[in-house]
Enzyme design. Structure first.
Site, PDB file in Angstrom:
ATOM      1  N   LYS A 111      32.046  63.503  16.266  1.00  0.00           N
ATOM      2  CA  LYS A 111      33.469  63.169  16.420  1.00  0.00           C
ATOM      3  C   LYS A 111      34.359  64.083  15.557  1.00  0.00           C
ATOM      4  O   LYS A 111      35.451  64.453  15.965  1.00  0.00           O
ATOM      5  CB  LYS A 111      33.719  61.692  16.072  1.00  0.00           C
ATOM      6  CG  LYS A 111      33.300  60.736  17.175  1.00  0.00           C
ATOM      7  CD  LYS A 111      34.219  60.844  18.379  1.00  0.00           C
ATOM      8  CE  LYS A 111      33.921  59.958  19.552  1.00  0.00           C
ATOM      9  NZ  LYS A 111      32.678  60.091  20.255  1.00  0.00           N
ATOM     10  N   LYS A 194      24.662  64.855  28.628  1.00  0.00           N
ATOM     11  CA  LYS A 194      24.905  63.424  28.787  1.00  0.00           C
ATOM     12  C   LYS A 194      26.094  63.111  29.685  1.00  0.00           C
ATOM     13  O   LYS A 194      27.137  63.748  29.569  1.00  0.00           O
ATOM     14  CB  LYS A 194      25.158  62.862  27.379  1.00  0.00           C
ATOM     15  CG  LYS A 194      25.464  61.390  27.330  1.00  0.00           C
ATOM     16  CD  LYS A 194      25.832  60.954  25.933  1.00  0.00           C
ATOM     17  CE  LYS A 194      26.803  59.797  25.988  1.00  0.00           C
ATOM     18  NZ  LYS A 194      27.382  59.460  24.706  1.00  0.00           N
ATOM     19  N   LYS A 197      32.329  59.696  29.137  1.00  0.00           N
ATOM     20  CA  LYS A 197      33.765  59.703  29.400  1.00  0.00           C
ATOM     21  C   LYS A 197      34.457  60.876  28.729  1.00  0.00           C
ATOM     22  O   LYS A 197      35.471  61.354  29.179  1.00  0.00           O
ATOM     23  CB  LYS A 197      34.378  58.396  28.885  1.00  0.00           C
ATOM     24  CG  LYS A 197      33.805  57.180  29.568  1.00  0.00           C
ATOM     25  CD  LYS A 197      34.255  55.887  28.906  1.00  0.00           C
ATOM     26  CE  LYS A 197      33.149  55.315  28.035  1.00  0.00           C
ATOM     27  NZ  LYS A 197      32.977  53.871  28.147  1.00  0.00           N
TER      28      LYS A 197
HETATM   29  P1  TYM Z   1      29.866  53.403  25.042  1.00  0.00           P
HETATM   30  O1  TYM Z   1      31.103  52.673  25.443  1.00  0.00           O
HETATM   31  O2  TYM Z   1      29.943  54.855  24.767  1.00  0.00           O
HETATM   32  O3  TYM Z   1      28.749  53.202  26.153  1.00  0.00           O
HETATM   33  C1  TYM Z   1      28.378  51.911  26.566  1.00  0.00           C
HETATM   34  C2  TYM Z   1      26.884  51.833  26.797  1.00  0.00           C
HETATM   35  O4  TYM Z   1      26.489  52.785  27.780  1.00  0.00           O
HETATM   36  C3  TYM Z   1      25.461  53.607  27.260  1.00  0.00           C
HETATM   37  N1  TYM Z   1      25.635  54.961  27.780  1.00  0.00           N
HETATM   38  C4  TYM Z   1      24.630  55.679  28.295  1.00  0.00           C
HETATM   39  N2  TYM Z   1      23.339  55.400  28.475  1.00  0.00           N
HETATM   40  C5  TYM Z   1      22.576  56.354  29.047  1.00  0.00           C
HETATM   41  N3  TYM Z   1      23.052  57.547  29.455  1.00  0.00           N
HETATM   42  C6  TYM Z   1      24.349  57.879  29.293  1.00  0.00           C
HETATM   43  N4  TYM Z   1      24.801  59.035  29.718  1.00  0.00           N
HETATM   44  C7  TYM Z   1      25.205  56.921  28.688  1.00  0.00           C
HETATM   45  N5  TYM Z   1      26.532  56.902  28.373  1.00  0.00           N
HETATM   46  C8  TYM Z   1      26.762  55.699  27.805  1.00  0.00           C
HETATM   47  C9  TYM Z   1      25.613  53.580  25.747  1.00  0.00           C
HETATM   48  O5  TYM Z   1      24.409  53.878  25.118  1.00  0.00           O
HETATM   49  C10 TYM Z   1      26.063  52.156  25.537  1.00  0.00           C
HETATM   50  O6  TYM Z   1      24.955  51.296  25.487  1.00  0.00           O
HETATM   51  N6  TYM Z   1      29.155  52.096  20.296  1.00  0.00           N
HETATM   52  C11 TYM Z   1      28.991  51.644  21.666  1.00  0.00           C
HETATM   53  C12 TYM Z   1      29.737  50.355  21.966  1.00  0.00           C
HETATM   54  C13 TYM Z   1      29.414  49.247  21.040  1.00  0.00           C
HETATM   55  C14 TYM Z   1      28.195  48.503  20.992  1.00  0.00           C
HETATM   56  C15 TYM Z   1      28.379  47.567  19.948  1.00  0.00           C
HETATM   57  C16 TYM Z   1      27.012  48.544  21.712  1.00  0.00           C
HETATM   58  C17 TYM Z   1      30.233  48.772  20.078  1.00  0.00           C
HETATM   59  N7  TYM Z   1      29.616  47.738  19.426  1.00  0.00           N
HETATM   60  C18 TYM Z   1      27.367  46.641  19.606  1.00  0.00           C
HETATM   61  C19 TYM Z   1      26.020  47.635  21.380  1.00  0.00           C
HETATM   62  C20 TYM Z   1      26.209  46.692  20.348  1.00  0.00           C
HETATM   63  C21 TYM Z   1      29.546  52.727  22.566  1.00  0.00           C
HETATM   64  O7  TYM Z   1      30.339  53.525  22.184  1.00  0.00           O
HETATM   65  O8  TYM Z   1      29.153  52.644  23.836  1.00  0.00           O
END
Ligand code: TYM
Length: 331
Positions: A111, A194, A197
């Site tokens: 980041k 990957k 977004k």
């Molecule tokens: P975020 O919003 O980036 O993504 C949400 C979930 O989707 C998964 N993901 C992927 N898995 C496989 N391949 C990809 N290309 C891919 N892109 C996204 C992420 O691994 C995630 O599971 N920090 C987290 C949100 C969060 C969270 C939590 C998750 C906040 N608090 C507590 C679990 C428990 C995040 O930014 O996810």
């Protein structure tokens, strides 16, 4: 029965990476476990401090959760900021989280590179907020994609440290979880590692995308001039297309193109046409449901409110005990 927690940030619509990395597991887990699935709107402020339409974004993800098959009668679906106990636990955990370990976190380093103009304290403490999300329900299992592995490791560190410092056995050790046993990483369409977004225009395929949009994105996916020798190893961009095909197409389709590749007969235009068609077919039912649900304001707010109540009940119980353990007591 395990307690399961996971969340997704409302910084854009749900894409296939979210689905295969996380949401697909949410849907199957809701039948057997005590599940809390939330929308991480606090977290979204670390990268989008002045969101144009926070409420609209949150509603969109809630609708997409429901459209994908999450059932509010089985799982608790809620908005992170509707449960401010999370913020108080975050505060407590921050007191015992060390700058060094937070600075070493890979997502923080990424980041810093991506937004050098906004290296805020929220980014640094992103893992403690995430730990608070998980520990607030004393969860055992966290369905996430591979990119969240390190955050889960840190959650365990913070939970164990709390137990040690206050000499209690209060927080369980939550494990990152995927049904296939291995955490997954779904690649994007632009040749990079990957689907995400923030990985550039056209890289992600969203559930809400219209068929024509999906077709255009897939047809633009990065490829090369093709293999020159039989059974050649695949370059990353090509490997990505195959991996995407593996998740949305039939095994026969995949085998067909594998053979075409191995015998140097592959035409990437044909392969992408097929991939686009299979992605469109795969996302079709979600798209229809999203449209139907978006107009049902009353139902959406009812789901949100019911989720808030259930999440609050669990969160306030944990927080009461945490306050007690640390030593906050009434005179
Ligand atoms: P975020 O919003 O980036 O993504 C949400 C979930 O989707 C998964 N993901 C992927 N898995 C496989 N391949 C990809 N290309 C891919 N892109 C996204 C992420 O691994 C995630 O599971 N920090 C987290 C949100 C969060 C969270 C939590 C998750 C906040 N608090 C507590 C679990 C428990 C995040 O930014 O996810």
């Amino acid at each position: 029965m395990e307690t399961v927690v996971s969340g997704i940030r409302p910084t854009g619509n749900l894409h296939l990476g979210n689905y295969f990395g996380a949401l697909r597991n949410f849907i199957s887990m809701q039948n057997e476990h005590n599940c809390y699935f939330f929308i991480a709107d606090y977290h979204s402020l670390t990268t989008h401090p002045t969101p144009g339409d926070l409420n609209g974004n949150v509603r969109q993800i809630l609708v997409e959760y429901l459209a994908a098959g999450l059932d509010p009668d089985k799982a608790t679906l809620y908005v992170q900021s509707d449960v401010p106990e999370v913020a108080e636990l975050y505060l407590f955990l921050n007191m015992n989280a060390y700058i060094g370990e937070l600075e070493r976190c890979t997502s923080f380093k990424d980041k810093i590179r991506q937004q050098p103009q906004n290296v805020n304290a929220g980014l640094l403490t992103y893992p403690t907020l995430m730990a608070a999300d998980i520990l607030i329900h004393r969860a055992n299992k966290v369905p996430v994609g591979k990119d969240q592995e390190q955050h889960l490791e840190m959650t365990r560190t913070f939970g164990n440290r709390f137990n040690r410092m206050y000499n209690v056995d209060f927080f369980p050790e939550p494990q990152a979880f995927n049904f296939g046993n291995e955490l997954v990483k779904i690649p994007g369409l632009n040749g990079s590692g990957k689907m995400g977004k923030s990985e550039g225009e056209g890289n992600a395929v969203y559930f809400a995308d219209e068929p024509e949009v999906i077709r255009k994105k897939v047809m633009k996916a990065v490829t090369d001039s093709g293999p020159t020798e039989p059974n050649q190893p695949k370059p990353e961009a090509i490997q990505n297309i195959f991996q995407l095909m593996k998740v949305v197409s039939t095994p026969n389709t995949l085998t067909f193109f594998e053979e075409q590749y191995n015998t140097c007969q592959i035409r990437y235009g044909d392969m992408k046409k097929q991939l686009a068609q299979d992605m469109i077919a795969f996302t079709e039912p979600f798209r229809e449901q999203i449209k139907a649900l978006l107009s049902d304001e009353v139902y959406i707010s009812r789901v949100r409110k019911a989720g808030q109540e259930k999440a609050h009940e669990s969160a306030s119980k944990t927080l009461r005990e945490v306050r007690e353990i640390i030593g906050f007591r009434k005179f």
